[in-house]
Enzyme design. Sequence first.
Site, short mmCIF file in Angstrom:
data_model
loop_
_atom_site.label_atom_id
_atom_site.label_comp_id
_atom_site.label_asym_id
_atom_site.label_seq_id
_atom_site.Cartn_x
_atom_site.Cartn_y
_atom_site.Cartn_z
N TYR A 65 44.80 22.28 22.07
CA TYR A 65 44.11 23.03 21.10
C TYR A 65 43.01 22.65 20.17
CZ TYR A 65 42.82 27.16 18.59
OH TYR A 65 42.40 28.29 18.33
N LYS A 118 48.93 44.37 42.74
CA LYS A 118 47.35 43.91 44.22
C LYS A 118 47.74 42.75 43.02
CE LYS A 118 45.54 46.51 46.47
NZ LYS A 118 44.89 46.68 48.17
C1 LIG Z 1 47.06 50.25 49.93
C2 LIG Z 1 45.36 50.51 49.70
O1 LIG Z 1 44.33 49.33 48.78
C3 LIG Z 1 44.82 51.90 49.44
O2 LIG Z 1 45.94 52.83 50.05
O3 LIG Z 1 43.75 52.05 48.76
MG LIG Z 2 43.35 49.93 47.76
#
Ligand SMILES: CC(=O)C(=O)O
Ligand SMILES: [Mg+2]
Length: 438
Positions: free
Chosen positions: A111, A166
């Site tokens: 920092y 994700k």
């Molecule tokens: C897997 C995915 O991205 C969906 O089913 O929208």
């Molecule tokens: Mg999707």
Amino acid sequence: MARDLLRNIIVEIPSIPGNFAKVATVIGELGGEIGDIKTIKMGTMSTVRDISVTCSSKVVLEQIVEGMKNAGEGIDILAVSDDVMHAHEGGKIHMTSRVDVRSLADLRRVYTPGVANVCLEIEKNPDKARYFTSIGNSVAIVTDGSAILGLGNIGPVAGMPVMEGKAVLFDQFVGISGVPILLNTSDPDEVVETVKHIHQSFGAILLEDIGSPHCFEIEERLKKELQIPVMHDDQHGTAVVTLAAALNACRAAGVDLKNAVVGQIGLGAAGLAISRMMMEYGVKEMWGTDRQEEATNRLREYGGTVLNSVEEIMEKCDIVIATTGVEGLIKPEMVREGQVILALSNPNPEIQPKEALKAGAAYAADGRLVNNVLGFPGIFRGVLNAGASAITYPMMIAAAEAIVSSTKQGDLVPHPLDPSVHQMVAHAVERVALSNHS
Ligand SMILES: CC(=O)C(=O)O
Ligand SMILES: [Mg+2]
Ligand SMILES: NC(=O)C1=CN([C@@H]2O[C@H](COP(=O)(O)OP(=O)(O)OC[C@H]3O[C@@H](n4cnc5c(N)ncnc54)[C@H](O)[C@@H]3O)[C@@H](O)[C@H]2O)C=CC1
């Protein structure tokens, strides 16, 4: 019938040979599907197991629990837990530091005042941000919540568990920091402007669960206006994995995909991109249908042929792919002997693979198996490694071929937990990206 109710049943079973088999049989007979089985306690008198079971409804679950209790003397149900909700308590992701701060020297290094020198170095040479910051390893996961899985426009906050999912996969499979960005607008001008204003924090942009048709304009404009890779995963990640599954099915059947008649039901984000990918690969007969005329017009513009109904696609095509979000749209009586059916809608497919196989399909899969999880982690790892500014069709076709080479004989796609598939995809994409530079 959809089996989307997942519960973990903790059961104590007297240690007598054959007792567990009785429990497993009851679960199957009453319509449950057994997933993971964990042994919690192995005692001399009894064994405690955590059995994950999917079934179609709470009524069926109650019947299964009752049936398990009555499967043999001394069998006791200790708990029925909702493992999915439990895994989401407190959210699934957390930002952590890569350096320890244990002393004042550490503090001054990571920092102030030390950090100032790094800032000035980057000011002099902005490219150095790739090396001295996390920007080059971070991807924004951007959604407006307008097409969350097949659940429809449930809004970005309700879609956050998908975005966090994700991010988990990015981290665990390829070491990328995925940062969910929830936008409370679907207006293309506003989405594009917002992403442009924040893009400097990231090495790439993944658009997720943004519905059609506005997803097409948003992605096209961002690709043109930004110097970093932008990819709508529902379009192109899905298309890559679907191409791989179709190639594997054709390889097993001894036919050339380019000569097969491919039919696409649902020409939204996923369906149009799958059709474009098939044609880009060289499929000559690409046919599609959608209940919306503007969607079928788009297929025509890209060179595909429009058919009038789901029935017609089922009647005429060798390989049928469905991405409509409509559970049960394909009836068993529509399936033709030897067809390949990829019913990819989540959370529930257009036809259950077992039903399609029973009706005569040669291969059948749903969106749990043929899922963009096999594509997007490696694709983004590859372009970030290469410092590429875009994701191109040659990269995506290389990614699909890498998925094909990672698939075991007899399977349609590799196991998503096999780390080598993500590495293979990353290397393939990076190789193509670097060959474009030279
Ligand atoms: C897997 C995915 O991205 C969906 O089913 O929208
Ligand atoms: Mg999707
Ligand atoms: N397995 C995977 O990796 C992925 C699966 N999907 C699934 O695909 C489905 C669609 O997603 P998106 O393409 O993003 O949505 P979208 O909303 O962009 O597209 C859906 C399309 O299906 C059409 N459609 C709906 N009912 C129909 C019917 N009865 N007959 C003909 N066409 C019909 C709609 O008009 C629309 O064009 C979702 O369930 C999603 O979970 C999407 C991306 C990845």
